[in-house]
Design a protein around this motif. Structure first.
Motif, PDB file in Angstrom:
ATOM      1  N   THR A  20       0.841  -1.154  -0.263  1.00  9.90           N
ATOM      2  CA  THR A  20       0.113   0.182   0.065  1.00  9.90           C
ATOM      3  C   THR A  20       1.526   1.534   0.044  1.00  9.90           C
ATOM      4  O   THR A  20       0.518   1.784  -1.132  1.00  9.90           O
ATOM      5  CB  THR A  20      -0.933  -0.008   1.392  1.00  9.90           C
ATOM      6  N   ILE A  24       1.474   4.294  -3.013  1.00 11.18           N
ATOM      7  CA  ILE A  24       0.595   5.949  -2.572  1.00 11.18           C
ATOM      8  C   ILE A  24       1.744   6.463  -2.453  1.00 11.18           C
ATOM      9  O   ILE A  24       1.698   7.769  -3.304  1.00 11.18           O
ATOM     10  CB  ILE A  24       0.186   5.807  -0.839  1.00 11.18           C
ATOM     11  N   GLY A  96     -13.137   0.574  -1.608  1.00  9.91           N
ATOM     12  CA  GLY A  96     -12.760   1.700  -0.303  1.00  9.91           C
ATOM     13  C   GLY A  96     -11.319   2.099  -0.681  1.00  9.91           C
ATOM     14  O   GLY A  96     -10.709   3.275  -0.895  1.00  9.91           O
ATOM     15  N   LEU A  97     -10.301   0.819  -0.957  1.00 13.23           N
ATOM     16  CA  LEU A  97      -9.251   1.221  -0.835  1.00 13.23           C
ATOM     17  C   LEU A  97      -8.979   1.469  -2.533  1.00 13.23           C
ATOM     18  O   LEU A  97      -7.250   2.627  -2.733  1.00 13.23           O
ATOM     19  CB  LEU A  97      -8.065  -0.047  -0.524  1.00 13.23           C
ATOM     20  N   TYR A  99     -10.544   3.555  -4.331  1.00 12.08           N
ATOM     21  CA  TYR A  99     -10.668   4.669  -4.764  1.00 12.08           C
ATOM     22  C   TYR A  99     -10.128   5.714  -3.813  1.00 12.08           C
ATOM     23  O   TYR A  99     -10.470   6.840  -4.247  1.00 12.08           O
ATOM     24  CB  TYR A  99     -12.638   5.423  -4.202  1.00 12.08           C
ATOM     25  N   THR A 100      -9.169   4.927  -2.690  1.00 13.70           N
ATOM     26  CA  THR A 100      -7.711   5.669  -2.302  1.00 13.70           C
ATOM     27  C   THR A 100      -6.869   6.077  -2.630  1.00 13.70           C
ATOM     28  O   THR A 100      -6.393   6.829  -2.714  1.00 13.70           O
ATOM     29  CB  THR A 100      -7.974   5.429  -0.451  1.00 13.70           C
ATOM     30  N   ARG A 102      -5.852   5.063  -6.156  1.00  9.59           N
ATOM     31  CA  ARG A 102      -6.345   5.582  -7.184  1.00  9.59           C
ATOM     32  C   ARG A 102      -5.468   5.614  -8.641  1.00  9.59           C
ATOM     33  O   ARG A 102      -4.925   6.119  -8.971  1.00  9.59           O
ATOM     34  CB  ARG A 102      -6.762   7.117  -7.285  1.00  9.59           C
TER      35      ARG A 102
END
Length: 141
Positions: A20, A24, A96-97, A99-100, A102
């Protein structure tokens, strides 16, 4: 929490956190993503969509084995409720992940590539299958 109950989760949680964070913050996989996207756009692979169906095989197997009379931990009604709840929690966490984070899809169509919904659904079903039939499995270790 006892130490022995936490230990099995250290490596998986570390790997998930790293993946993750890489997606990100670090952006290390960007060049690979661009290379794959270029191949997808340039060579237009034939889409057969088998993965749209095979992702459900483990979950359907849970219900099918129960209907065939294979002994499991829960009855058909409880399995159906567990499958529904697991699917709901999986959908909430994955979307949720998605669209966080992206992350762009390889073909450049949308920003919801990571994490893979197909893979998550397959693993959710596989875990349910394991939990239901681990005591009756002929391959049990």
């Amino acid at each position: 929490m006892k130490r022995s109950s936490v230990v099995p989760y250290i490596i998986p949680m570390s790997l998930m956190s790293y993946g993750t964070a890489e997606a990100i913050v670090m952006n290390k996989g960007r060049m690979l993503n661009y290379a794959i996207g270029h191949e997808v756009i340039t060579h237009k692979p034939i889409a057969i969509g088998i993965d749209d169906y095979t992702q459900y095989v483990p979950a359907v197997s849970v219900l099918a084995l129960n209907l065939c009379g294979v002994k499991s931990c829960h009855n058909l009604k409880e399995q159906t409720m567990l499958l529904g709840l697991s699917s709901l929690l999986t959908a909430i966490s994955v979307n949720g992940l998605k669209y966080t984070v992206r992350e762009m899809r390889p073909n450049g169509s949308r920003r919801n590539s990571f994490p893979s919904g197909h893979t998550t659904v397959a693993f959710m079903g596989a875990e349910l299958l394991w939990q239901e039939y681990k005591d009756t499995s002929p391959w049990k270790v």
